[in-house]
Design an enzyme around this catalytic site. Structure first.
Site, PDB file in Angstrom:
ATOM      1  N   ASN A 155       0.871  -1.182   0.000  1.00  0.00           N
ATOM      2  CA  ASN A 155       0.000   0.000   0.000  1.00  0.00           C
ATOM      3  C   ASN A 155       0.912   1.237   0.000  1.00  0.00           C
ATOM      4  O   ASN A 155       1.454   1.606   1.025  1.00  0.00           O
ATOM      5  CB  ASN A 155      -0.895  -0.044   1.249  1.00  0.00           C
ATOM      6  N   TRP A 156       1.039   1.838  -1.173  1.00  0.00           N
ATOM      7  CA  TRP A 156       1.961   2.980  -1.304  1.00  0.00           C
ATOM      8  C   TRP A 156       1.342   4.284  -0.783  1.00  0.00           C
ATOM      9  O   TRP A 156       2.006   5.322  -0.790  1.00  0.00           O
ATOM     10  CB  TRP A 156       2.411   3.139  -2.761  1.00  0.00           C
ATOM     11  N   LYS A 157       0.073   4.226  -0.410  1.00  0.00           N
ATOM     12  CA  LYS A 157      -0.625   5.402   0.121  1.00  0.00           C
ATOM     13  C   LYS A 157      -0.406   6.620  -0.803  1.00  0.00           C
ATOM     14  O   LYS A 157      -0.289   6.437  -2.016  1.00  0.00           O
ATOM     15  CB  LYS A 157      -0.174   5.665   1.564  1.00  0.00           C
ATOM     16  N   HIS A 194      -9.744   1.221   4.667  1.00  0.00           N
ATOM     17  CA  HIS A 194      -8.488   1.402   5.395  1.00  0.00           C
ATOM     18  C   HIS A 194      -8.725   2.385   6.546  1.00  0.00           C
ATOM     19  O   HIS A 194      -9.522   3.321   6.418  1.00  0.00           O
ATOM     20  CB  HIS A 194      -7.407   1.937   4.443  1.00  0.00           C
ATOM     21  N   GLU A 231      -5.940  -5.037  10.582  1.00  0.00           N
ATOM     22  CA  GLU A 231      -4.940  -3.990  10.802  1.00  0.00           C
ATOM     23  C   GLU A 231      -5.272  -3.226  12.076  1.00  0.00           C
ATOM     24  O   GLU A 231      -6.025  -2.232  12.034  1.00  0.00           O
ATOM     25  CB  GLU A 231      -4.952  -3.006   9.632  1.00  0.00           C
ATOM     26  N   SER A 277       2.908  -2.145  10.528  1.00  0.00           N
ATOM     27  CA  SER A 277       4.367  -2.062  10.735  1.00  0.00           C
ATOM     28  C   SER A 277       5.122  -3.313  10.302  1.00  0.00           C
ATOM     29  O   SER A 277       6.168  -3.641  10.874  1.00  0.00           O
ATOM     30  CB  SER A 277       4.678  -1.775  12.210  1.00  0.00           C
ATOM     31  N   GLY A 311       2.583  -1.115   4.498  1.00  0.00           N
ATOM     32  CA  GLY A 311       2.570   0.311   4.187  1.00  0.00           C
ATOM     33  C   GLY A 311       3.972   0.827   3.967  1.00  0.00           C
ATOM     34  O   GLY A 311       4.576   0.608   2.910  1.00  0.00           O
TER      35      GLY A 311
HETATM   36  P1  PGA Z   1       2.431   0.308   7.888  1.00  0.00           P
HETATM   37  O1  PGA Z   1       0.999   0.553   7.228  1.00  0.00           O
HETATM   38  O2  PGA Z   1       2.968  -0.956   7.316  1.00  0.00           O
HETATM   39  O3  PGA Z   1       3.223   1.520   7.513  1.00  0.00           O
HETATM   40  O4  PGA Z   1       2.193   0.200   9.357  1.00  0.00           O
HETATM   41  C1  PGA Z   1       0.107  -0.494   7.027  1.00  0.00           C
HETATM   42  C2  PGA Z   1      -1.156   0.057   6.437  1.00  0.00           C
HETATM   43  O5  PGA Z   1      -1.530   1.194   6.761  1.00  0.00           O
HETATM   44  O6  PGA Z   1      -1.808  -0.616   5.623  1.00  0.00           O
END
Ligand code: PGA
Length: 265
Positions: free
Chosen positions: A9-11, A94, A166, A214, A235
């Site tokens: 997930n590159w956001k 999300h 999550e 994480s 993420g």
């Molecule tokens: P993260 O994000 O791996 O940076 O904790 C996960 C997510 O938001 O899907």
């Protein structure tokens, strides 16, 4: 056993040229593996150019969001219908969408319904806040989110969706406390139990359930080794070439080990 699903997930990171460069490097590094499915979720803008570049034997694409109506006067939105030929998956619900864009369980349900209607597999994110966790409300939150998200689907539809657990307190940008694999197991089992009581045991066994929060190349194996964990949603580590390819390597190693063990039986 289903393929291990690794979702990046590159956001709201990486413009078109940055995303294209990362994909280029990942293409060179990542090998085709019949038991691993690697999914990239870039920004909406980047989906189209990436879809021209991508080796479909190695990667699949996901959108990070879409609007639940198929077409109409909804300024600024993109529908699942418009994404149909571009993506296999869409991330829905999300925690950042729930929190910053006020997506309620009802909105998430409408989006899940629209995804399935348009033949796109939703990756439905569920998880409790730190406050809910401390108040002992985790199960209630997971129950409500799961039951509501799936409410409009038939059991055949449910078989094909993906649920990502999550916990919000474990997401790197919301605190990033590391979840213990034992606790992750309890949550994943609980999610499957909800699915089982609504749609039957067979559906609960087939549905894919991921963990996210994480996850990086050092700790991913601990989560992938959890019984019933079908993959991870990544993420911040997915933006880093070394970390993300390390995560895929760890998944390869685990699946190879399992294949060898099965072969020796
Ligand atoms: P993260 O994000 O791996 O940076 O904790 C996960 C997510 O938001 O899907």
């Amino acid at each position: 056993m289903s393929r291990t699903l690794i979702v990046a997930n590159w956001k709201m990171h990486l413009n078109t040229s940055q995303a294209s460069l990362l994909l280029h490097r990942l293409h060179e590094r990542i090998k085709i593996h019949r038991n691993i499915e690697v999914v990239l979720a870039p920004s909406m803008l980047v989906l189209q150019p990436l879809s021209m570049q991508i080796d479909r034997r190695k990667f699949r694409l996901a959108a990070q969001n879409a609007y639940h109506k198929d077409e109409g006067a909804f300024t600024g939105e993109v529908s699942f219908t418009m994404l149909q030929d571009l993506v296999h998956y869409v991330i829905v619900g999300h925690s950042e969408r729930r929190l910053y864009f006020h997506e309620t369980d009802e909105i998430v349900r409408d989006k899940v319904t629209a995804a399935v209607r348009n033949n796109i597999t939703p990756i439905i994110c569920v998880g409790e806040t730190q406050q809910e966790r401390r108040a002992g409300e985790t199960r209630q939150v997971l129950h409500d989110q799961v039951v509501s998200a799936l409410a409009n689907l038939t059991s055949q539809d449910v078989e094909n969706v993906v649920i990502a657990y999550e916990p919000i307190w474990a997401i790197s940008t919301f605190g990033g406390e590391l979840a213990k694999p034992d606790d992750v197991k309890k949550a994943l089992d609980f999610i499957r139990l909800q699915v089982s009581s609504l749609y039957g045991k067979k559906v609960a066994e087939r549905i894919r359930v991921l963990y996210g929060g994480s996850v990086d190349d050092h700790i991913v194996s601990g989560y992938l080794a959890v019984e019933g964990c079908d993959g991870v949603l990544v993420g911040s580590a997915s933006l880093n070439y070394h970390k993300f390819s390390g995560i895929v390597d760890a998944a390869y190693r685990l699946r190879h080990q399992e294949d060898d063990e099965d072969g020796n039986k």
